[in-house]
Design a protein around this motif. Structure first.
Motif, mmCIF file in Angstrom:
data_model
loop_
_atom_site.group_PDB
_atom_site.id
_atom_site.type_symbol
_atom_site.label_atom_id
_atom_site.label_comp_id
_atom_site.label_asym_id
_atom_site.label_seq_id
_atom_site.Cartn_x
_atom_site.Cartn_y
_atom_site.Cartn_z
ATOM 1 N N TYR A 141 -61.195 -109.607 -7.053
ATOM 2 C CA TYR A 141 -61.696 -109.594 -5.682
ATOM 3 C C TYR A 141 -63.225 -109.535 -5.631
ATOM 4 O O TYR A 141 -63.864 -110.346 -4.969
ATOM 5 C CB TYR A 141 -61.095 -108.413 -4.914
ATOM 6 N N HIS A 142 -63.809 -108.584 -6.342
ATOM 7 C CA HIS A 142 -65.247 -108.353 -6.217
ATOM 8 C C HIS A 142 -66.100 -109.181 -7.174
ATOM 9 O O HIS A 142 -67.217 -109.557 -6.826
ATOM 10 C CB HIS A 142 -65.570 -106.866 -6.397
ATOM 11 N N VAL A 143 -65.622 -109.441 -8.371
ATOM 12 C CA VAL A 143 -66.422 -110.196 -9.338
ATOM 13 C C VAL A 143 -66.161 -111.689 -9.215
ATOM 14 O O VAL A 143 -67.094 -112.488 -9.174
ATOM 15 C CB VAL A 143 -66.155 -109.709 -10.783
ATOM 16 N N GLU A 144 -64.887 -112.066 -9.135
ATOM 17 C CA GLU A 144 -64.538 -113.488 -9.087
ATOM 18 C C GLU A 144 -64.487 -114.041 -7.670
ATOM 19 O O GLU A 144 -64.403 -115.245 -7.474
ATOM 20 C CB GLU A 144 -63.201 -113.733 -9.790
ATOM 21 N N GLY A 145 -64.505 -113.153 -6.672
ATOM 22 C CA GLY A 145 -64.533 -113.599 -5.280
ATOM 23 C C GLY A 145 -63.244 -114.249 -4.805
ATOM 24 O O GLY A 145 -63.264 -115.076 -3.895
ATOM 25 N N THR A 147 -59.559 -114.573 -2.982
ATOM 26 C CA THR A 147 -58.932 -114.075 -1.763
ATOM 27 C C THR A 147 -57.649 -113.336 -2.122
ATOM 28 O O THR A 147 -57.153 -113.446 -3.250
ATOM 29 C CB THR A 147 -58.579 -115.246 -0.821
ATOM 30 N N TYR A 148 -57.078 -112.621 -1.157
ATOM 31 C CA TYR A 148 -55.815 -111.924 -1.402
ATOM 32 C C TYR A 148 -54.713 -112.888 -1.848
ATOM 33 O O TYR A 148 -54.015 -112.613 -2.828
ATOM 34 C CB TYR A 148 -55.359 -111.136 -0.166
ATOM 35 N N PRO A 149 -54.533 -114.023 -1.150
ATOM 36 C CA PRO A 149 -53.478 -114.945 -1.613
ATOM 37 C C PRO A 149 -53.705 -115.447 -3.041
ATOM 38 O O PRO A 149 -52.750 -115.613 -3.798
ATOM 39 C CB PRO A 149 -53.552 -116.102 -0.601
ATOM 40 N N GLU A 150 -54.949 -115.685 -3.412
ATOM 41 C CA GLU A 150 -55.234 -116.134 -4.773
ATOM 42 C C GLU A 150 -54.904 -115.046 -5.785
ATOM 43 O O GLU A 150 -54.332 -115.320 -6.848
ATOM 44 C CB GLU A 150 -56.699 -116.556 -4.906
ATOM 45 N N ILE A 151 -55.256 -113.814 -5.462
ATOM 46 C CA ILE A 151 -54.951 -112.693 -6.357
ATOM 47 C C ILE A 151 -53.436 -112.529 -6.480
ATOM 48 O O ILE A 151 -52.919 -112.288 -7.577
ATOM 49 C CB ILE A 151 -55.614 -111.388 -5.873
ATOM 50 N N CYS A 152 -52.732 -112.684 -5.374
ATOM 51 C CA CYS A 152 -51.259 -112.602 -5.405
ATOM 52 C C CYS A 152 -50.689 -113.676 -6.316
ATOM 53 O O CYS A 152 -49.750 -113.413 -7.075
ATOM 54 C CB CYS A 152 -50.687 -112.755 -4.000
ATOM 55 N N LYS A 163 -53.553 -105.189 -1.930
ATOM 56 C CA LYS A 163 -54.429 -104.427 -1.025
ATOM 57 C C LYS A 163 -54.398 -102.936 -1.368
ATOM 58 O O LYS A 163 -55.431 -102.270 -1.362
ATOM 59 C CB LYS A 163 -54.017 -104.647 0.424
ATOM 60 N N ASN A 164 -53.200 -102.426 -1.668
ATOM 61 C CA ASN A 164 -53.051 -101.019 -2.026
ATOM 62 C C ASN A 164 -53.825 -100.698 -3.298
ATOM 63 O O ASN A 164 -54.546 -99.701 -3.357
ATOM 64 C CB ASN A 164 -51.561 -100.706 -2.194
ATOM 65 N N TYR A 165 -53.690 -101.525 -4.335
ATOM 66 C CA TYR A 165 -54.402 -101.286 -5.591
ATOM 67 C C TYR A 165 -55.913 -101.370 -5.390
ATOM 68 O O TYR A 165 -56.671 -100.585 -5.962
ATOM 69 C CB TYR A 165 -53.966 -102.279 -6.664
#
Length: 187
Positions: A141-145, A147-152, A163-165
């Motif tokens: 999220y913070h280093v690679e920028g 989005t939530y869907p991409e992280i999912c 989001k919880n983590y």
């Protein structure tokens, strides 16, 4: 920076220079994904190489349903998790929240780092002490920028879990920094 579609097309056509460019464009992402989960330098280096070999091998199957960086991050993440499993390190094994928070807040002593004024090193040291899934989500999220869907997509976690983590990781970092600096306003 060359368009991902053109880059993939050139790599698939056998252009090794294009593959080198693909590696250069995504090596930091892969290093972050592997580095946040695997601690031994020689293992990290080997896994990063394996990830790019896998990318090259499977690139023909990439259909641009997501960003190329998300696809590559997914491969890197899965390689790191599989490596941890092979090493019999259980990714999901976490101490309960209270005992982890107590350990995290009380045992680390980064005061010398803060006194030297190297805040980035201080924060990275704290991030490295987080559980693997917190480190991963925070880095994406913070280093690679991402989005939530991409992280999912990369982690195969539901959005609520991501989001919880992220929330828990930020709170743990905030508590740790507050303890040593005594200044909540910095955050």
């Amino acid at each position: 920076m060359i368009d991902d579609r053109i880059l993939v097309k050139n790599v698939l056509a056998g252009d090794m220079q294009a593959f080198r460019l693909l590696i250069r464009q995504h090596e930091k992402l892969v290093a972050h994904m592997i580095g946040r989960l695997v601690k031994k330098d020689e293992e990290r280096e080997e896994l990063c190489q394996d990830v790019f070999l896998r990318v090259h091998e499977k690139l023909g199957e990439f259909s641009f349903q997501s960003k190329l960086s998300t696809w590559i991050a997914t491969i890197a993440y899965r390689y790191a998790i599989n490596h941890l499993r092979k090493q019999k390190i259980r990714f999901a094994d976490l101490p309960d929240e209270e005992s982890f928070t107590k350990h995290f807040i009380e045992e680390t002593d980064p005061e010398s780092i803060v006194e030297e004024g190297d805040t980035d090193a201080f924060v990275l040291k704290l991030v490295d002490e987080l559980p693997p899934q917190y480190k991963t989500v925070l880095t994406l999220y913070h280093v690679e920028g991402m989005t939530y869907p991409e992280i999912c997509e990369v982690t195969q976690m539901p959005e609520g879990t991501v989001k919880n983590y992220l929330f828990r990781a930020r709170n743990l970092l905030k508590e740790k920094v507050k303890k040593y600096l005594g200044k909540e306003e910095l955050l």
